[in-house]
Design a protein around this motif. Structure first.
Motif, PDB file in Angstrom:
ATOM      1  N   LEU A   1     -79.787  54.584  69.225  1.00  0.00           N
ATOM      2  CA  LEU A   1     -78.394  53.772  68.836  1.00  0.00           C
ATOM      3  C   LEU A   1     -78.848  52.346  68.388  1.00  0.00           C
ATOM      4  N   ALA A   2     -79.820  51.557  68.804  1.00  0.00           N
ATOM      5  CA  ALA A   2     -80.203  50.423  68.609  1.00  0.00           C
ATOM      6  C   ALA A   2     -80.548  50.591  67.269  1.00  0.00           C
ATOM      7  N   ALA A   3     -81.303  51.318  66.881  1.00  0.00           N
ATOM      8  CA  ALA A   3     -82.111  51.476  65.602  1.00  0.00           C
ATOM      9  C   ALA A   3     -80.883  51.784  64.618  1.00  0.00           C
ATOM     10  N   ALA A   4     -80.097  52.589  64.834  1.00  0.00           N
ATOM     11  CA  ALA A   4     -79.021  52.845  63.922  1.00  0.00           C
ATOM     12  C   ALA A   4     -77.989  51.578  63.779  1.00  0.00           C
ATOM     13  N   LEU A   5     -77.650  50.548  64.848  1.00  0.00           N
ATOM     14  CA  LEU A   5     -76.819  49.416  64.574  1.00  0.00           C
ATOM     15  C   LEU A   5     -77.469  48.306  63.829  1.00  0.00           C
ATOM     16  N   ARG A   6     -79.243  48.590  64.017  1.00  0.00           N
ATOM     17  CA  ARG A   6     -79.738  47.503  63.230  1.00  0.00           C
ATOM     18  C   ARG A   6     -79.913  47.770  61.638  1.00  0.00           C
ATOM     19  N   GLU A   7     -79.769  49.172  61.584  1.00  0.00           N
ATOM     20  CA  GLU A   7     -79.700  49.689  60.136  1.00  0.00           C
ATOM     21  C   GLU A   7     -78.197  49.150  59.490  1.00  0.00           C
ATOM     22  N   ILE A   8     -77.279  49.378  60.179  1.00  0.00           N
ATOM     23  CA  ILE A   8     -75.924  48.925  59.866  1.00  0.00           C
ATOM     24  C   ILE A   8     -75.768  47.677  59.539  1.00  0.00           C
ATOM     25  N   ALA A   9     -76.635  46.739  60.490  1.00  0.00           N
ATOM     26  CA  ALA A   9     -76.500  45.229  60.380  1.00  0.00           C
ATOM     27  C   ALA A   9     -77.265  45.022  59.076  1.00  0.00           C
ATOM     28  N   GLU A  10     -78.384  45.539  58.591  1.00  0.00           N
ATOM     29  CA  GLU A  10     -79.052  45.296  57.237  1.00  0.00           C
ATOM     30  C   GLU A  10     -77.921  45.601  56.219  1.00  0.00           C
ATOM     31  N   TYR A  11     -77.383  46.828  56.579  1.00  0.00           N
ATOM     32  CA  TYR A  11     -76.539  47.102  55.264  1.00  0.00           C
ATOM     33  C   TYR A  11     -75.327  46.119  55.262  1.00  0.00           C
ATOM     34  N   ILE A  12     -74.772  45.607  56.280  1.00  0.00           N
ATOM     35  CA  ILE A  12     -73.645  44.509  56.228  1.00  0.00           C
ATOM     36  C   ILE A  12     -74.235  43.342  55.732  1.00  0.00           C
ATOM     37  N   ASP A  13     -75.571  43.118  56.075  1.00  0.00           N
ATOM     38  CA  ASP A  13     -76.133  41.838  55.494  1.00  0.00           C
ATOM     39  C   ASP A  13     -76.131  41.977  53.811  1.00  0.00           C
ATOM     40  N   GLU A  14     -76.454  43.001  53.425  1.00  0.00           N
ATOM     41  CA  GLU A  14     -76.290  43.260  51.959  1.00  0.00           C
ATOM     42  C   GLU A  14     -75.161  43.400  51.372  1.00  0.00           C
ATOM     43  N   GLY A  15     -73.975  43.115  51.977  1.00  0.00           N
ATOM     44  CA  GLY A  15     -72.781  43.067  51.458  1.00  0.00           C
ATOM     45  C   GLY A  15     -71.606  44.279  51.576  1.00  0.00           C
ATOM     46  N   GLY A  16     -72.248  45.100  52.815  1.00  0.00           N
ATOM     47  CA  GLY A  16     -71.463  46.361  52.817  1.00  0.00           C
ATOM     48  C   GLY A  16     -70.048  45.953  53.921  1.00  0.00           C
ATOM     49  N   LEU A  17     -69.767  44.910  54.047  1.00  0.00           N
ATOM     50  CA  LEU A  17     -68.599  44.636  54.801  1.00  0.00           C
ATOM     51  C   LEU A  17     -67.616  43.969  53.815  1.00  0.00           C
ATOM     52  N   ASP A  18     -66.552  44.827  53.508  1.00  0.00           N
ATOM     53  CA  ASP A  18     -65.569  44.312  52.458  1.00  0.00           C
ATOM     54  C   ASP A  18     -64.674  43.325  53.354  1.00  0.00           C
ATOM     55  N   GLY A  19     -64.507  42.291  52.546  1.00  0.00           N
ATOM     56  CA  GLY A  19     -63.607  41.230  52.850  1.00  0.00           C
ATOM     57  C   GLY A  19     -64.281  40.333  54.263  1.00  0.00           C
ATOM     58  N   PRO A  20     -65.306  39.928  53.891  1.00  0.00           N
ATOM     59  CA  PRO A  20     -66.222  39.368  55.120  1.00  0.00           C
ATOM     60  C   PRO A  20     -65.492  38.072  55.612  1.00  0.00           C
ATOM     61  N   GLY A  21     -64.552  37.390  54.854  1.00  0.00           N
ATOM     62  CA  GLY A  21     -63.712  36.419  55.497  1.00  0.00           C
ATOM     63  C   GLY A  21     -62.275  36.836  56.089  1.00  0.00           C
ATOM     64  N   ILE A  22     -62.182  38.126  56.162  1.00  0.00           N
ATOM     65  CA  ILE A  22     -60.891  38.550  56.586  1.00  0.00           C
ATOM     66  C   ILE A  22     -60.813  39.055  58.160  1.00  0.00           C
ATOM     67  N   LEU A  23     -60.267  38.150  58.965  1.00  0.00           N
ATOM     68  CA  LEU A  23     -60.222  38.496  60.369  1.00  0.00           C
ATOM     69  C   LEU A  23     -59.805  39.787  60.734  1.00  0.00           C
ATOM     70  N   GLY A  24     -60.368  40.500  61.437  1.00  0.00           N
ATOM     71  CA  GLY A  24     -59.847  41.724  62.013  1.00  0.00           C
ATOM     72  C   GLY A  24     -60.561  42.953  61.117  1.00  0.00           C
ATOM     73  N   SER A  25     -60.792  42.614  59.932  1.00  0.00           N
ATOM     74  CA  SER A  25     -61.350  43.745  58.942  1.00  0.00           C
ATOM     75  C   SER A  25     -62.535  44.402  59.547  1.00  0.00           C
ATOM     76  N   ALA A  26     -62.667  45.669  59.561  1.00  0.00           N
ATOM     77  CA  ALA A  26     -63.686  46.505  60.241  1.00  0.00           C
ATOM     78  C   ALA A  26     -64.247  47.769  59.265  1.00  0.00           C
ATOM     79  N   VAL A  27     -65.401  48.136  59.770  1.00  0.00           N
ATOM     80  CA  VAL A  27     -66.060  49.160  58.931  1.00  0.00           C
ATOM     81  C   VAL A  27     -66.399  50.093  60.034  1.00  0.00           C
ATOM     82  N   VAL A  28     -66.102  51.508  59.942  1.00  0.00           N
ATOM     83  CA  VAL A  28     -66.403  52.596  60.784  1.00  0.00           C
ATOM     84  C   VAL A  28     -67.526  53.429  60.360  1.00  0.00           C
ATOM     85  N   PHE A  29     -68.436  53.832  61.120  1.00  0.00           N
ATOM     86  CA  PHE A  29     -69.286  54.704  60.787  1.00  0.00           C
ATOM     87  C   PHE A  29     -69.530  55.838  61.882  1.00  0.00           C
ATOM     88  N   ALA A  30     -69.928  56.956  61.207  1.00  0.00           N
ATOM     89  CA  ALA A  30     -70.113  58.208  61.950  1.00  0.00           C
ATOM     90  C   ALA A  30     -71.495  58.072  62.132  1.00  0.00           C
TER      91      ALA A  30
END
Length: 174
Positions: A11-40
Motif C-alpha cells: 500500500l505504501a509503494a502504491a501511494l508513493r507511485e500515486i504521489a509521483e503521478y500527482i507531482d507530474e500533473g495528474g490531479l486536475d484542478g490543483p487549486g480547486i478545494l475539494g477536488s479529488a482523484v480516485v484510484f482502484a
C-alpha cells in the motif's frame, strides 16, 4: 501478502507511485478545494493476466498497480465524493482503493468554525494541501498529508478516519 510483499508495504509503494503521478500533473484542478482523484488498486499480477499487452510495462511496477478512475462526481467537491463513495462497490479483483484530495489546512482550533473557514479561504490563512488515503480490502490503511510547497509528508494515527471508513465501505457486498 500481495505478491510476497506485506500489505502495508504494498500500500505504501502504491501511494508513493500515486504521489509521483500527482507531482507530474495528474490531479486536475490543483487549486480547486475539494477536488479529488480516485484510484482502484489492482494486484499487478492479476492486471498482467487480464491485460497481457500491458505485461511488459507492469513488470517494472510494484505489487499493486494504481488505476485512475474517472468518476464524474468527484471533481466538484466533497459532497460529490461522499456520494460517489456511498454508491461505489469494487469487484473482487480490486485489492484496494486510494484517493487524493485537495484540502485546506487551517490553524489549530479553527477547523470546526464555519466563520473561521470562510476567513481562512478569503484571507489566505489556510494552507493548501493534498491528502492521500489508501485502503486495502484486507484491512490495511495508510493516510498522509502533503502541505503544498513542502517536501515532507505528514501522518498521524487518526488522520482521515472518516475518509478511510468511507473507502472501506466500498468493499462490502451490500
Amino acid at each position: 501478502m500481495i505478491a510476497g510483499v506485506p500489505d502495508a508495504a504494498a500500500l505504501a509503494a502504491a501511494l508513493r507511485e500515486i504521489a509521483e503521478y500527482i507531482d507530474e500533473g495528474g490531479l486536475d484542478g490543483p487549486g480547486i478545494l475539494g477536488s479529488a482523484v480516485v484510484f482502484a488498486l489492482v494486484e499487478t499480477t492479476v492486471l498482467a493476466r487480464a491485460e497481457p499487452g500491458l505485461a511488459a510495462v507492469l513488470a517494472d511496477g510494484g505489487p499493486l498497480t494504481p488505476v485512475q478512475q474517472h468518476p464524474d462526481d468527484t471533481d466538484s467537491g466533497v459532497a460529490d465524493l461522499e456520494r460517489y463513495l456511498a454508491t461505489t462497490r469494487w469487484p473482487k479483483t480490486v485489492a484496494g482503493s486510494a484517493i487524493v484530495q485537495n484540502i485546506l489546512v487551517v490553524p489549530p482550533g479553527e477547523a470546526h468554525s464555519p466563520a473561521a473557514f470562510e476567513t481562512t479561504v478569503d484571507h489566505d490563512r489556510g494552507r493548501p494541501a493534498q491528502l492521500f488515503v489508501g485502503v486495502l480490502r484486507s484491512g490495511s490503511t495508510l493516510a498522509f498529508l502533503r502541505v503544498l510547497g513542502e517536501s515532507e509528508m505528514r501522518t498521524t494515527e487518526d488522520l482521515a478516519g472518516a475518509l478511510i471508513e468511507a473507502i472501506r465501505s466500498t468493499f462490502t457486498d451490500s
